[in-house]
Design an enzyme around this catalytic site. Structure first.
Site, PDB file in Angstrom:
ATOM      1  CE  LYS A   1      -3.809   2.073   2.434  1.00 58.08           C
ATOM      2  NZ  LYS A   1      -4.765   1.869   3.681  1.00 58.08           N
TER       3      LYS A   1
ATOM      4  CB  SER B   1      -7.948   4.435   3.229  1.00 58.18           C
ATOM      5  OG  SER B   1      -7.158   3.499   4.329  1.00 58.18           O
TER       6      SER B   1
ATOM      7  CB  SER C   1      -8.307   1.414   6.066  1.00 60.50           C
ATOM      8  OG  SER C   1      -8.990   2.155   6.266  1.00 60.50           O
TER       9      SER C   1
END
Lengths: 479, 487, 115
Positions: free
Chosen positions: B79, B154, B178
């Site tokens: 990420k 997210s 998330s």
């Protein structure tokens, strides 16, 4: 000043003498080239985190113990949020509601010799910010973050001081203490010991404190005294003129000798303190505190008291000699090697030695005149080989040549003349050569005694023992 | 072989070790899939093709010599919140659009040391603030199951990448859900470990007392393997816990019988979509058939977890994001008139709307006069929520329930109103507030959209939680489903 | 106004009865503190969304937290670890300053700071 009382509190920031920074492994050494000692944590890069330096904690605890304060078993680091280019993260890691040290005090000695207790509200750990440089770059400031992250202990006094002199005495006491404890080098020029003064005035007898102004970043004892005195006058003028003192931050301008308001500071900085979630509460148990206590040196007050009782010195001398550990250690070494007269040793250390060191901007640790050499000189005074006056000459030669007292005395033939006969002969010669003055003296002009003393001294190359000279001269002059 | 992408991370690690295929071959295939998918999914912000192939070659050499770590040659994605040395790290923001990190996050370093091959940095909501991956400066990510829908956030990029089988595993972070929420919306497995289990050093901070790094992968076994390599004490992180990391992989196969499962009363009510509820209840029957014992538990303060979160997280974020000031790295506005102008325009330009909203909220709740009423109050309610969990875990071993109130929703459907968006995390936030480990596993479909089952355990019970998830996946095949077009 | 009851069965009294609206001035002063330049349209939008958020989080008021200590951290039983006082870093400013928007002579440049 009549009718007005001054109220002063000091906030002192002392840089702790750790090798590495409080939250990162960067070096703290002064004078590195710009940004050479700023790592990713110091620079507040994305993703970095703080880890607490054990030695900074130990040093803060040492300070707390030395000022008889409570050491918090649990203290919390908090973020103080504001924007400034020398503050990389946009917040300073400090301590707010739960500081590591609280409720201490120090005693200061006032000019009249009395003592006064100054309360210390708290002392806490925090990180220092970087520096902004303004010269040479048009319209811009250059930011050096070497200093960012250096550990500080902020020492906050109660508003217990009532004059600039008291404030300076307190500041000097703290300065001496942190150097004794070896937690701070106290170098004010380099910024390792800084002082902010909170100053207000109130009518004598008034219970409430007046509005205070904060004077920031005073980095010498002289500036602290002058700045406070100026500020007190300024505030009194304002109040007597019917105005109100504004609560604000001011800077001292040493060239103009005045304080002025800091233009760009916001009216109220809302720091939005909250506990730093990247750090856990600092918990110190009794064993840890005890282990730090065991490392405390003899503190200045204890040492001064001991000098009074052990060496029979007056309080003033004890105070001067214990102003730094090096000086106190030096004195004790001198005494150890020349134990005949503690007061003589004190006078020489505080007098001739201090003056000579000051002239060359050296300190007692410089090794210019080792303790045993001074002791050698004092021994020759005590055993009357030389007089005190001659000793001063010997000292000067020792200082400039690095020789011992004995070798200077021998090579310059400066042994004191203590032989009665020799002195008498010198007196006889002087009396014979100065019949007019002799007659005047015998007629009643007592002041001429000094003339004869001087002449005999000159005749003996200054080496006649003064006490004997006086005694014999008096006898002979009176006939 | 062109079906390598169908294999799980565990299978790929084994296949590489057995030399059934090479890392270069596998890496090449996946890079091709990533490049082909970018237009449709936008799951990646940066693809590190050359470095990946080089790392794959090195892995193949190590494997040939009988060496290489547990993940030798296995392609993964990070990420874009994890700092990667020499590689652009944007955190989904214009503020860090040009930022090349000079260092590796601890998580990145550990996975590399285990032999994993990084293919690139995945898309995410800006500064991890979002539940739909619509706030990214680099454009929204689309759900591979239906490209009109959000993948969740997210960690939307990592979730979409795994769901579409572009990578077998990806790192992600979870502050309010998330990892778990995108796992649910994308039909994959996602684990958020206990707070302090995985180092936060190098993981760009959003809300420091809530953030945790974790894993998105197809199966619990995959997640166990990656987590085992990522987790552990890090001296660079003061909030990293110094307890040994169990072998999560070895713990997967232990028996389930007797597991006491608590069903959260507060989560099975009007807010939960009926289709999702049906899937979750079916999943719970599977657990019963495996010998688990179900009971109802109530955590009466849990409904307040969303308001608590939206005080605490923005407060911490407002402070964490103060370092983005245009001085030392990142975006700086053009021609600043003075210092104040530089700060204001740099941050005004660099941050998107949701980030600004949260910074403003956080600044307000910490400000003088409001700190007690908002921030302190929220932290007190947080303590009550924590106590509810502690009490519940005296009666049960794990808590289970739906991961999200609904399956994936349309892009743009919830952006008009922040609160509607915030309520997506209603079931996940509690675990962040209390620092508990939580996993989401696929447990069914509603109108062809995946539904997730959440399992939450006490502190440091990752092994048990993964074991329970793995047991479910041994008895069901939801985790093997792949969206059409990506199979 | 958030109808929490639709999502959870919260008792009636837990819902806030008053809508807390922020003024434009309040929004502007928060933006000052946070150093965010906002366009007029952004100020209006934030006025609305912040007010909604504050109203939403106002639900916390109804919760009795007397005598409850605030929980700053999940790691309640742990305390701060100390690291040894050792220099572990070297001068890497050239590498780090590659990312800097403006430097000269190894200093980070910003518009002049007025003291």
């Amino acid at each position: 000043m009549s009718g007005w009382e001054t109220v002063i509190g000091l906030e002192i920031h002392a840089q702790l003498a750790t090798r590495s920074k409080i939250f990162s492994g960067s070096a703290t050494a002064y004078g590195a080239s710009p940004n050479a000692q700023a790592n990713l944590v110091d620079l507040g890069y994305p993703g970095v985190l703080p880890v607490l330096n054990a030695e900074a904690v130990r040093m803060a605890v040492k300070l707390g113990l030395a000022i008889s304060a409570s050491i918090a078993p649990r203290s919390v680091f908090a973020r103080k949020n504001y924007f400034y280019p020398d503050l990389p993260k946009g917040y300073q890691i400090s301590q707010y509601e739960l500081p590591i040290v609280a409720n201490g005090s120090l005693e200061i000695v006032l000019e009249d010799g009395s003592t006064k207790r100054i309360g210390i509200t708290r002392a806490h750990l925090e990180e220092d910010a970087g520096k902004s440089l303004h010269e040479g770059i048009a319209g811009m400031s250059g930011i050096d973050l070497n200093r960012a992250g250096t550990p500080l202990v902020e020492i906050v006094s109660e508003p217990d001081m009532r004059s600039a002199k008291e404030a300076v005495a307190y500041m000097k006491k703290v300065h001496t203490l942190v150097r004794y404890l070896e937690i701070c080098d106290g170098n004010m020029q380099e910024g390792s010991f800084r002082c902010d003064a909170n100053v207000s005035v109130r009518r004598e007898g008034q219970h409430r404190f007046g509005t205070r102004a904060e004077i920031k970043n005073l980095n010498s004892f002289r500036f602290v005294e002058r700045a406070i005195n100026f500020e007190v006058s300024r505030q009194i003028d304002v109040l007597e003129g019917g105005g109100k003192v504004v609560q604000e931050t001011r800077l001292y301008d040493p060239d103009k000798g005045e304080t002025r308001s800091m233009r760009s500071k916001e009216e109220a900085n809302d720091y939005r303190y909250f506990p730093d979630p990247d750090l856990l509460p600092l918990e110190l148990d009794a064993a840890f505190v005890q282990s730090v206590r065991a490392t405390l040196p003899e503190l200045p007050d204890q040492k001064a008291a001991r000098f009074i009782s052990q060496y029979g010195l007056p309080a003033y001398d004890a105070g001067v000699l214990t102003a730094s550990r090096e000086l106190a250690d030096y004195y004790e070494e001198v005494f150890r090697l020349a134990p005949a007269d503690a007061k003589l040793a004190a006078n020489w250390v505080m007098g001739e030695l201090a003056a000579a060191l000051n002239k060359e901007n050296l300190d007692v640790g410089s090794g210019k005149l080792p303790a045993e050499r001074l002791a050698g000189l004092l021994a020759r005074i005590s055993d009357r080989t030389i007089s005190g006056k001659i000793a001063k000459e010997v000292f000067e030669l020792m200082w400039s040549t690095g020789s011992s007292a004995d070798s200077v005395i021998e090579s310059k033939g400066l042994r004191q003349i203590t032989d009665h006969g020799a002195i008498e002969r010198a007196i006889d010669e002087v009396m014979a050569r100065n019949p007019g003055q002799l007659a005047d003296y015998r007629a009643g002009k007592d002041k001429l005694f000094g003339f004869f003393v001087g002449q005999v001294m000159k005749a003996t190359g200054g080496k006649a023992n003064p006490a004997q000279l006086n005694e014999l001269l008096r006898k002979k002059l009176s006939g | 072989m062109s079906d390598l992408h169908r294999r799980t991370l565990t299978e790929l690690a084994a296949g590489l070790r057995q030399r059934a295929f090479s890392s270069v071959e596998l890496t090449g295939e996946l890079l091709g899939r990533i490049e082909a998918s970018q237009g449709a999914l936008n799951a990646f912000i940066t693809v590190t093709r050359d470095a990946a192939l080089e790392a794959a070659r090195a892995a193949d050499r190590a494997l040939a010599g009988g060496g290489g770590g547990p993940l030798a040659g296995v392609p993964i994605a990070h990420k874009d919140i994890f700092c990667t040395a020499g590689v652009r790290t944007t955190c989904g923001s214009r503020m860090l659009d040009n930022f090349v990190s000079p260092y590796d996050a601890t998580v990145v370093r550990r996975l590399r040391n285990a032999g994993a091959v990084m293919l690139g940095k995945t898309n995410m909501d800006e500064f991890a603030m979002g539940s739909s991956n619509e706030t990214s400066h680099f454009g929204a990510v689309r759900n591979p199951w239906n490209r009109q829908l959000v993948p969740g956030g997210s960690s939307g990029g990592s979730a979409a990448a795994v769901a579409a089988r572009l990578v077998p595993g990806a790192t992600a972070t979870d502050t309010g859900g998330s990892i778990r929420q995108p796992a649910a919306l994308c039909g994959i497995t996602g684990i958020k470990p206990t707070y302090g289990r995985v180092s936060r050093y190098g993981m760009i901070a959003f809300a420091s007392s809530l953030d945790q790094g974790g894993v998105l992968a197809a199966t619990a076994a995959d997640a166990a393997l990656m987590l085992r390599e990522m987790a552990g004490f890090d001296a660079n992180d003061s909030t990293s816990v110094d307890t040994p990391v169990p072998d999560y992989v070895a713990a997967l196969e232990g028996p389930l019988a007797g597991l006491r499962i608590g069903l959260l009363k507060e989560f099975f009510d009007k807010g939960l979509d009926p289709g999702s509820e049906r899937c979750v209840r079916e999943a719970l029957k599977v657990y019963e058939s495996l010998g688990a014992r179900l009971s109802e538990v109530s955590l009466p303060h849990l409904p307040l977890s969303v308001p608590v979160y939206y005080v605490v997280a923005p407060a911490e974020a407002s402070s964490n994001l103060a370092r983005y000031d245009g001085v030392r790295f990142g975006h700086r506005c053009q021609n600043p008139r003075d210092l104040n102008d530089m700060y204001r325009r740099t941050r005004g330009e660099g941050f998107g709307a949701e980030v600004k909203r949260r910074i403003m909220t956080g600044t307000y709740v910490l400000s003088a006069g409001y700190y007690d009423a908002y921030y302190l109050k929220a932290q007190r309610v947080r303590a009550l929520i924590n106590e509810d969990f502690i009490r519940a875990f005296r009666e049960v071993d794990v808590l289970m329930g739906p991961t999200t109130p609904t399956p994936a929703f349309a892009i743009g459907a919830k952006t008009a109103d922040p609160i509607t968006m915030y309520l997506n995390d209603i079931y996940t936030i509690g675990a962040n507030l209390a620092g508990l480990p939580g996993i989401s596993v696929p447990c069914g479909f509603v109108q062809e959209l995946p539904v997730g089952l959440q399992i939450v355990g006490p502190h440091f019970s990752e092994a048990r939680v993964l074991n329970a998830a793995h047991a479910f996946q041994r008895s069901t095949d939801w985790h093997t489903r792949v969206p059409e077009g990506y199979a | 106004m958030y109808d929490f009851a639709l999502v959870f069965s919260l008792p009636q009294h837990a819902r806030r009865l008053t809508f807390m609206a922020l003024t434009r001035e309040q929004v502007a002063s928060i933006a000052d503190l946070a150093r965010l330049e906002l366009a007029p349209a952004e100020v209006v939008a934030l006025q609305e969304s912040l007010s909604k958020i504050l109203d939403f989080v106002g639900a916390l008021d109804a919760c009795d937290t007397a005598n409850v200590a605030p929980m700053a951290h999940p790691l309640v039983a742990l305390s701060q670890r100390l690291r040894p006082d050792v220099v572990t870093e070297e001068d890497r400013h050239e590498q780090y300053q590659v990312n800097a928007p403006l430097t000269t002579a190894a200093l980070y440049l910003v518009p002049k700071v007025i003291e």
